[in-house]
Design a protein around this motif. Structure first.
Motif, mmCIF file in Angstrom:
data_model
loop_
_atom_site.group_PDB
_atom_site.id
_atom_site.type_symbol
_atom_site.label_atom_id
_atom_site.label_comp_id
_atom_site.label_asym_id
_atom_site.label_seq_id
_atom_site.Cartn_x
_atom_site.Cartn_y
_atom_site.Cartn_z
ATOM 1 N N PRO A 25 0.965 -1.156 -0.022
ATOM 2 C CA PRO A 25 0.001 0.021 -0.023
ATOM 3 C C PRO A 25 0.842 1.340 -0.131
ATOM 4 O O PRO A 25 0.284 2.333 -0.365
ATOM 5 N N ALA A 26 2.192 1.228 0.521
ATOM 6 C CA ALA A 26 2.883 2.519 0.320
ATOM 7 C C ALA A 26 3.467 2.758 -0.967
ATOM 8 O O ALA A 26 3.804 3.904 -1.254
ATOM 9 N N SER A 27 3.366 1.818 -1.936
ATOM 10 C CA SER A 27 3.717 1.922 -3.400
ATOM 11 C C SER A 27 2.503 1.854 -4.158
ATOM 12 O O SER A 27 2.236 0.958 -4.705
ATOM 13 N N PRO A 28 1.660 2.871 -4.458
ATOM 14 C CA PRO A 28 0.462 3.001 -5.124
ATOM 15 C C PRO A 28 0.698 2.584 -6.534
ATOM 16 O O PRO A 28 1.657 2.997 -7.157
ATOM 17 N N ILE A 29 -0.054 1.799 -7.399
ATOM 18 C CA ILE A 29 -0.141 1.346 -8.562
ATOM 19 C C ILE A 29 -0.711 2.246 -9.477
ATOM 20 O O ILE A 29 -2.233 1.784 -9.364
ATOM 21 N N PRO A 30 -0.663 3.366 -10.176
ATOM 22 C CA PRO A 30 -1.717 4.236 -10.796
ATOM 23 C C PRO A 30 -2.519 3.176 -11.950
ATOM 24 O O PRO A 30 -3.636 3.500 -11.755
ATOM 25 N N LEU A 31 -1.760 2.181 -12.531
ATOM 26 C CA LEU A 31 -2.713 1.442 -13.311
ATOM 27 C C LEU A 31 -3.738 0.593 -12.673
ATOM 28 O O LEU A 31 -4.924 0.693 -13.072
ATOM 29 N N ALA A 32 -3.598 0.342 -11.232
ATOM 30 C CA ALA A 32 -4.617 -0.528 -10.799
ATOM 31 C C ALA A 32 -5.809 0.479 -10.252
ATOM 32 O O ALA A 32 -6.842 -0.056 -10.309
ATOM 33 N N TYR A 33 -5.335 1.640 -9.759
ATOM 34 C CA TYR A 33 -6.531 2.458 -9.593
ATOM 35 C C TYR A 33 -7.215 3.001 -10.753
ATOM 36 O O TYR A 33 -8.589 3.127 -10.701
ATOM 37 N N GLY A 34 -6.377 3.254 -11.920
ATOM 38 C CA GLY A 34 -7.109 3.712 -13.117
ATOM 39 C C GLY A 34 -8.233 2.310 -13.557
ATOM 40 O O GLY A 34 -9.242 2.879 -13.916
ATOM 41 N N ARG A 35 -7.487 1.325 -13.642
ATOM 42 C CA ARG A 35 -8.506 0.140 -14.079
ATOM 43 C C ARG A 35 -9.707 -0.078 -12.952
ATOM 44 O O ARG A 35 -10.842 -0.178 -13.562
ATOM 45 N N LEU A 36 -9.511 0.220 -11.796
ATOM 46 C CA LEU A 36 -10.636 0.038 -10.801
ATOM 47 C C LEU A 36 -11.540 1.069 -11.169
ATOM 48 O O LEU A 36 -12.820 0.875 -11.148
ATOM 49 N N GLY A 37 -10.820 2.163 -11.366
ATOM 50 C CA GLY A 37 -11.911 3.307 -11.559
ATOM 51 C C GLY A 37 -12.951 3.264 -12.925
ATOM 52 O O GLY A 37 -14.134 3.423 -12.962
ATOM 53 N N THR A 38 -12.311 2.454 -13.870
ATOM 54 C CA THR A 38 -12.775 2.235 -15.193
ATOM 55 C C THR A 38 -13.900 0.972 -14.995
ATOM 56 O O THR A 38 -14.821 1.084 -15.408
ATOM 57 N N ILE A 39 -13.544 0.159 -14.173
ATOM 58 C CA ILE A 39 -14.557 -1.153 -13.818
ATOM 59 C C ILE A 39 -15.693 -0.520 -13.185
ATOM 60 O O ILE A 39 -16.747 -0.622 -13.539
ATOM 61 N N TYR A 40 -15.368 0.331 -12.440
ATOM 62 C CA TYR A 40 -16.630 0.872 -11.281
ATOM 63 C C TYR A 40 -17.409 1.711 -12.124
ATOM 64 O O TYR A 40 -18.505 1.675 -12.282
ATOM 65 N N PHE A 41 -16.725 2.614 -13.281
ATOM 66 C CA PHE A 41 -17.467 3.614 -13.711
ATOM 67 C C PHE A 41 -18.298 2.575 -14.973
ATOM 68 O O PHE A 41 -19.494 3.007 -15.205
ATOM 69 N N GLU A 42 -17.735 1.798 -15.604
ATOM 70 C CA GLU A 42 -18.446 1.039 -16.571
ATOM 71 C C GLU A 42 -19.569 0.065 -15.896
ATOM 72 O O GLU A 42 -20.641 -0.044 -16.735
ATOM 73 N N GLN A 43 -19.351 -0.274 -14.547
ATOM 74 C CA GLN A 43 -20.673 -0.914 -13.955
ATOM 75 C C GLN A 43 -21.542 0.087 -13.258
ATOM 76 O O GLN A 43 -22.374 -0.581 -12.707
ATOM 77 N N GLY A 44 -21.264 1.390 -13.403
ATOM 78 C CA GLY A 44 -22.387 2.326 -12.712
ATOM 79 C C GLY A 44 -21.987 2.467 -11.398
ATOM 80 O O GLY A 44 -22.855 2.867 -10.747
ATOM 81 N N ARG A 45 -20.986 1.914 -10.794
ATOM 82 C CA ARG A 45 -20.855 2.143 -9.334
ATOM 83 C C ARG A 45 -19.861 3.435 -9.411
ATOM 84 O O ARG A 45 -18.742 3.422 -9.081
ATOM 85 N N LEU A 46 -20.486 4.488 -9.434
ATOM 86 C CA LEU A 46 -19.866 5.861 -9.573
ATOM 87 C C LEU A 46 -19.340 6.252 -8.373
ATOM 88 O O LEU A 46 -18.329 7.082 -8.303
ATOM 89 N N GLY A 47 -20.037 5.987 -7.307
ATOM 90 C CA GLY A 47 -19.516 6.350 -5.810
ATOM 91 C C GLY A 47 -18.020 5.756 -5.612
ATOM 92 O O GLY A 47 -17.100 6.282 -5.345
ATOM 93 N N ARG A 48 -18.149 4.466 -6.142
ATOM 94 C CA ARG A 48 -16.563 4.052 -5.992
ATOM 95 C C ARG A 48 -15.956 4.434 -7.046
ATOM 96 O O ARG A 48 -14.294 4.545 -6.920
ATOM 97 N N ALA A 49 -16.160 4.781 -8.134
ATOM 98 C CA ALA A 49 -15.432 5.152 -9.271
ATOM 99 C C ALA A 49 -14.672 6.719 -8.729
ATOM 100 O O ALA A 49 -13.439 6.877 -9.114
ATOM 101 N N TYR A 50 -15.410 7.335 -8.204
ATOM 102 C CA TYR A 50 -15.110 8.492 -7.722
ATOM 103 C C TYR A 50 -13.922 8.618 -6.659
ATOM 104 O O TYR A 50 -13.137 9.440 -6.354
ATOM 105 N N GLY A 51 -14.157 7.328 -5.879
ATOM 106 C CA GLY A 51 -13.131 7.133 -4.920
ATOM 107 C C GLY A 51 -11.633 6.796 -5.258
ATOM 108 O O GLY A 51 -10.706 7.153 -4.807
ATOM 109 N N VAL A 52 -11.648 6.550 -6.780
ATOM 110 C CA VAL A 52 -10.226 5.982 -7.166
ATOM 111 C C VAL A 52 -9.713 6.754 -8.540
ATOM 112 O O VAL A 52 -8.512 6.773 -8.756
ATOM 113 N N LEU A 53 -10.864 7.175 -9.264
ATOM 114 C CA LEU A 53 -10.303 7.937 -10.647
ATOM 115 C C LEU A 53 -9.365 9.120 -10.281
ATOM 116 O O LEU A 53 -8.448 9.289 -10.726
ATOM 117 N N PRO A 54 -9.778 10.019 -9.365
ATOM 118 C CA PRO A 54 -9.001 11.142 -9.168
ATOM 119 C C PRO A 54 -7.591 10.514 -8.670
ATOM 120 O O PRO A 54 -6.716 11.368 -9.028
#
Length: 181
Positions: A25-54
Motif C-alpha cells: 500500500p505504500a507504493s500505489p500502482i496508478p494502473l490498478a487505481y485507474g483500472r478499478l475506476g474504469t471497472i466501477y465507472f463501466e458498471q455504474g458504481r459511480l461512488g466507487r469510481a469517484y473514490g479511485v479515478l481522481p
C-alpha cells in the motif's frame, strides 16, 4: 488482473487489482487505481469510481484514458468546470482524442464557456480523419446557441470525416429534434 480486464471479466480483475494494491500500500500502482475506476465507472458504481479515478489521475497525470473517464464522471456529477479542466488536459496531451472534445462542449454551459471551448476546439490541429469528434463538439456548441445553420454544417463535416462516429448520431438526433424534424 490485466488479462481479466482485457477479456471483460471485471469481477476477477477487480479482485486482482485490489490484491495488488494490498501487497504494497505504500507504493500505489496508478494502473490498478485507474483500472478499478474504469471497472466501477463501466458498471455504474459511480461512488466507487469517484473514490479511485481522481487518485489514478494524480498518480499518472499523462494517462488520457483515466482523465477521459474522470472528465465524464465530473460532467455526469454536475461539475462542469472540473469536466472542462480534465477534457482540456486530455486535449493538451492528445488532441486527436475522440471523447474530450464532446465532453468539453457538453460541459460548456455559459456563453463565456461556450466561446472559450469553441476557440479551443477550432485551434486543434488534427488529421481530417480524426476531426469528427471536433466537428461534432462544435455542432453541440452551435446547438446550445440555437445556431442551426452552423450546427448543420459542422454535423455534415463530421459525417464526411467519419460516418461511423457514434456520438455524431446523437447530435444529429438532437439537431433534427430541435427543428421539429
Amino acid at each position: 488482473a490485466e488479462r481479466y480486464f482485457a477479456t471483460g471479466d471485471y469481477d476477477r480483475a477487480e479482485v486482482e487489482y485490489i490484491n495488488a494494491l494490498r501487497v504494497d500500500p505504500a507504493s500505489p500502482i496508478p494502473l490498478a487505481y485507474g483500472r478499478l475506476g474504469t471497472i466501477y465507472f463501466e458498471q455504474g458504481r459511480l461512488g466507487r469510481a469517484y473514490g479511485v479515478l481522481p487518485h489514478a489521475v494524480r498518480l499518472d497525470t499523462n494517462n488520457v484514458v483515466f482523465r477521459d473517464k474522470l472528465a465524464l464522471f465530473y460532467l455526469l456529477a454536475g461539475k462542469p468546470k472540473d469536466a472542462r479542466d480534465q477534457a482540456n488536459a486530455v486535449l493538451n496531451a492528445q488532441p486527436q482524442d475522440d471523447e474530450a472534445p464532446i465532453i468539453l462542449a457538453d460541459a460548456s454551459t455559459t456563453p463565456t464557456d461556450i466561446e472559450a471551448s469553441r476557440q479551443r476546439l477550432q485551434k486543434l490541429s488534427v488529421p481530417a480523419a480524426k476531426r469528427a469528434a471536433i466537428d461534432t463538439a462544435l455542432a453541440n456548441l452551435d446547438l446550445r446557441q440555437r445556431d442551426f445553420r452552423a450546427a448543420g454544417e459542422a454535423l455534415g463535416r463530421a459525417k464526411l470525416d467519419n460516418p461511423k462516429f457514434a456520438p455524431l448520431y446523437s447530435s444529429l438526433a438532437i439537431y433534427y429534434w430541435a427543428q421539429k424534424d
